[in-house]
Write a protein that holds these residues in place. Sequence first.
Motif, PDB file in Angstrom:
ATOM      1  N   THR A 190     -81.827 -96.887 -17.143  1.00 25.65           N
ATOM      2  CA  THR A 190     -80.459 -96.862 -16.644  1.00 25.65           C
ATOM      3  C   THR A 190     -79.780 -95.572 -17.070  1.00 25.65           C
ATOM      4  O   THR A 190     -79.786 -95.217 -18.257  1.00 25.65           O
ATOM      5  N   TYR A 191     -79.217 -94.870 -16.090  1.00 27.95           N
ATOM      6  CA  TYR A 191     -78.448 -93.650 -16.335  1.00 27.95           C
ATOM      7  C   TYR A 191     -77.020 -93.945 -15.881  1.00 27.95           C
ATOM      8  O   TYR A 191     -76.758 -94.069 -14.683  1.00 27.95           O
ATOM      9  N   SER A 192     -76.107 -94.049 -16.833  1.00 28.42           N
ATOM     10  CA  SER A 192     -74.751 -94.515 -16.514  1.00 28.42           C
ATOM     11  C   SER A 192     -73.708 -93.513 -16.995  1.00 28.42           C
ATOM     12  O   SER A 192     -74.029 -92.485 -17.598  1.00 28.42           O
ATOM     13  N   ASP A 193     -72.441 -93.840 -16.706  1.00 27.56           N
ATOM     14  CA  ASP A 193     -71.292 -93.012 -17.121  1.00 27.56           C
ATOM     15  C   ASP A 193     -71.379 -91.605 -16.546  1.00 27.56           C
ATOM     16  O   ASP A 193     -70.976 -90.627 -17.204  1.00 27.56           O
ATOM     17  N   ILE A 194     -71.881 -91.463 -15.321  1.00 27.78           N
ATOM     18  CA  ILE A 194     -72.005 -90.159 -14.664  1.00 27.78           C
ATOM     19  C   ILE A 194     -70.733 -89.882 -13.877  1.00 27.78           C
ATOM     20  O   ILE A 194     -70.301 -90.704 -13.059  1.00 27.78           O
ATOM     21  N   ASP A 195     -70.126 -88.734 -14.110  1.00 30.07           N
ATOM     22  CA  ASP A 195     -68.877 -88.381 -13.438  1.00 30.07           C
ATOM     23  C   ASP A 195     -69.113 -88.181 -11.939  1.00 30.07           C
ATOM     24  O   ASP A 195     -69.899 -87.326 -11.531  1.00 30.07           O
ATOM     25  N   LEU A 196     -68.414 -88.961 -11.131  1.00 29.83           N
ATOM     26  CA  LEU A 196     -68.640 -88.948  -9.690  1.00 29.83           C
ATOM     27  C   LEU A 196     -68.256 -87.614  -9.058  1.00 29.83           C
ATOM     28  O   LEU A 196     -68.980 -87.091  -8.195  1.00 29.83           O
ATOM     29  N   GLU A 197     -67.134 -87.048  -9.460  1.00 26.65           N
ATOM     30  CA  GLU A 197     -66.679 -85.791  -8.862  1.00 26.65           C
ATOM     31  C   GLU A 197     -67.649 -84.653  -9.157  1.00 26.65           C
ATOM     32  O   GLU A 197     -67.881 -83.791  -8.304  1.00 26.65           O
ATOM     33  N   GLU A 198     -68.235 -84.652 -10.345  1.00 27.69           N
ATOM     34  CA  GLU A 198     -69.210 -83.618 -10.676  1.00 27.69           C
ATOM     35  C   GLU A 198     -70.456 -83.742  -9.805  1.00 27.69           C
ATOM     36  O   GLU A 198     -71.029 -82.729  -9.379  1.00 27.69           O
ATOM     37  N   VAL A 199     -70.878 -84.977  -9.520  1.00 29.14           N
ATOM     38  CA  VAL A 199     -72.050 -85.188  -8.670  1.00 29.14           C
ATOM     39  C   VAL A 199     -71.744 -84.753  -7.239  1.00 29.14           C
ATOM     40  O   VAL A 199     -72.590 -84.143  -6.568  1.00 29.14           O
ATOM     41  N   LYS A 200     -70.549 -85.049  -6.751  1.00 27.26           N
ATOM     42  CA  LYS A 200     -70.164 -84.639  -5.392  1.00 27.26           C
ATOM     43  C   LYS A 200     -70.158 -83.122  -5.270  1.00 27.26           C
ATOM     44  O   LYS A 200     -70.630 -82.566  -4.258  1.00 27.26           O
ATOM     45  N   ARG A 201     -69.657 -82.444  -6.286  1.00 28.84           N
ATOM     46  CA  ARG A 201     -69.661 -80.980  -6.249  1.00 28.84           C
ATOM     47  C   ARG A 201     -71.088 -80.453  -6.306  1.00 28.84           C
ATOM     48  O   ARG A 201     -71.434 -79.481  -5.614  1.00 28.84           O
ATOM     49  N   MET A 202     -71.926 -81.089  -7.107  1.00 28.39           N
ATOM     50  CA  MET A 202     -73.313 -80.657  -7.234  1.00 28.39           C
ATOM     51  C   MET A 202     -74.045 -80.763  -5.899  1.00 28.39           C
ATOM     52  O   MET A 202     -74.817 -79.867  -5.529  1.00 28.39           O
ATOM     53  N   LEU A 203     -73.829 -81.856  -5.173  1.00 29.54           N
ATOM     54  CA  LEU A 203     -74.499 -82.071  -3.893  1.00 29.54           C
ATOM     55  C   LEU A 203     -73.725 -81.503  -2.707  1.00 29.54           C
ATOM     56  O   LEU A 203     -74.148 -81.656  -1.563  1.00 29.54           O
ATOM     57  N   LYS A 204     -72.579 -80.888  -2.991  1.00 29.55           N
ATOM     58  CA  LYS A 204     -71.757 -80.225  -1.973  1.00 29.55           C
ATOM     59  C   LYS A 204     -71.308 -81.202  -0.891  1.00 29.55           C
ATOM     60  O   LYS A 204     -71.437 -80.947   0.313  1.00 29.55           O
ATOM     61  N   VAL A 205     -70.801 -82.340  -1.326  1.00 31.83           N
ATOM     62  CA  VAL A 205     -70.227 -83.321  -0.412  1.00 31.83           C
ATOM     63  C   VAL A 205     -68.815 -83.633  -0.883  1.00 31.83           C
ATOM     64  O   VAL A 205     -68.463 -83.423  -2.050  1.00 31.83           O
ATOM     65  N   LYS A 206     -67.975 -84.149   0.032  1.00 31.65           N
ATOM     66  CA  LYS A 206     -66.579 -84.399  -0.300  1.00 31.65           C
ATOM     67  C   LYS A 206     -66.233 -85.879  -0.374  1.00 31.65           C
ATOM     68  O   LYS A 206     -65.211 -86.246  -0.951  1.00 31.65           O
ATOM     69  N   THR A 207     -67.057 -86.719   0.233  1.00 30.70           N
ATOM     70  CA  THR A 207     -66.734 -88.141   0.296  1.00 30.70           C
ATOM     71  C   THR A 207     -67.872 -88.978  -0.296  1.00 30.70           C
ATOM     72  O   THR A 207     -69.011 -88.508  -0.432  1.00 30.70           O
ATOM     73  N   ILE A 208     -67.545 -90.229  -0.615  1.00 24.81           N
ATOM     74  CA  ILE A 208     -68.575 -91.142  -1.104  1.00 24.81           C
ATOM     75  C   ILE A 208     -69.594 -91.421  -0.008  1.00 24.81           C
ATOM     76  O   ILE A 208     -70.798 -91.517  -0.273  1.00 24.81           O
ATOM     77  N   LYS A 209     -69.126 -91.540   1.235  1.00 21.48           N
ATOM     78  CA  LYS A 209     -70.053 -91.755   2.348  1.00 21.48           C
ATOM     79  C   LYS A 209     -71.021 -90.592   2.482  1.00 21.48           C
ATOM     80  O   LYS A 209     -72.224 -90.775   2.695  1.00 21.48           O
ATOM     81  N   GLY A 210     -70.500 -89.379   2.344  1.00 25.21           N
ATOM     82  CA  GLY A 210     -71.368 -88.203   2.401  1.00 25.21           C
ATOM     83  C   GLY A 210     -72.355 -88.167   1.254  1.00 25.21           C
ATOM     84  O   GLY A 210     -73.523 -87.800   1.428  1.00 25.21           O
ATOM     85  N   LEU A 211     -71.909 -88.587   0.065  1.00 26.86           N
ATOM     86  CA  LEU A 211     -72.799 -88.642  -1.084  1.00 26.86           C
ATOM     87  C   LEU A 211     -73.913 -89.650  -0.863  1.00 26.86           C
ATOM     88  O   LEU A 211     -75.090 -89.368  -1.115  1.00 26.86           O
TER      89      LEU A 211
END
Length: 267
Positions: A190-211
């Motif tokens: 289990t990999y938890s407590d990951i900042d969502l906004e940082e992941v979106k920037r990393m994958l270059k997406v703006k929305t949860i649907k895009g992620l």
Amino acid sequence: MTLSEYFSARREQLRAEVKAFVENKYHSADRILCLFKLLCIDDNSSSIAFRYKEFSLDRQDYVELLSTVVKHPNIVFHELARYVKSELFIRLTDFLRIYTPSYFSDTERTYDFMPHICVEMTTLRIDAKAFLGDDYVRFELPTYTEEAEYENVEIAIGNGKLKIDIYSVLDENPNPELYPNYFETHRQETYSDIDLEEVKRMLKVKTIKGLKNTLIRTGERLENGTHGDMYWLIRRLDRHGIRYTKTEGMDIDVLNEDNTLTAIAGL
């Protein structure tokens, strides 16, 4: 921190958060009116009928039920028997006058369904959605490697955080001398407590649907290749310096003399 320690701490934290939510919504009420919707299909006419029943639950029982639905958002009514106290589940089924599978014992399970009955936990669903928030998403990314078949790789997104659960079955006996009757090993990371906004920037997406779409497309592409595992995402998190809390655990299944399985906690 081991997986069992993490889940124990998280279970207590979740229960406290749900308890606070219930207190904020229902204030000082000792009992909470819980609405259930029952769908019935008549075998003769094939017509559909709905019945609504309200069950008054004390605050402690409602917190237990809501905590379960929040933790398992896709749970259906009869699966509550796996997670809540048997006395509470029996009271619910007696009140609703339905028969559901019983999971009260690991050694004896009975399946006595009433035909064509579905139960919608209306109040619990409404409160669980309000608790989790509109951005809550959970989906699976199955994949395969030579070392293990990943039966269920789950991504959960909500409250500004992302979590990755990787469940696998290992083929190799980790200790032949200690486990001579080895059958199978189940592993969870289990990999938890990951900042969502940082992941979106990393994958270059703006929305949860895009992620979600990006993760699914990448997972499908890797599944068909020679490196079909989810660790590409963990490695990318590491390269970008995105923090997470890692926990892991293992259950080792061994055969008893009567050919039944016993799970032994590992890591």
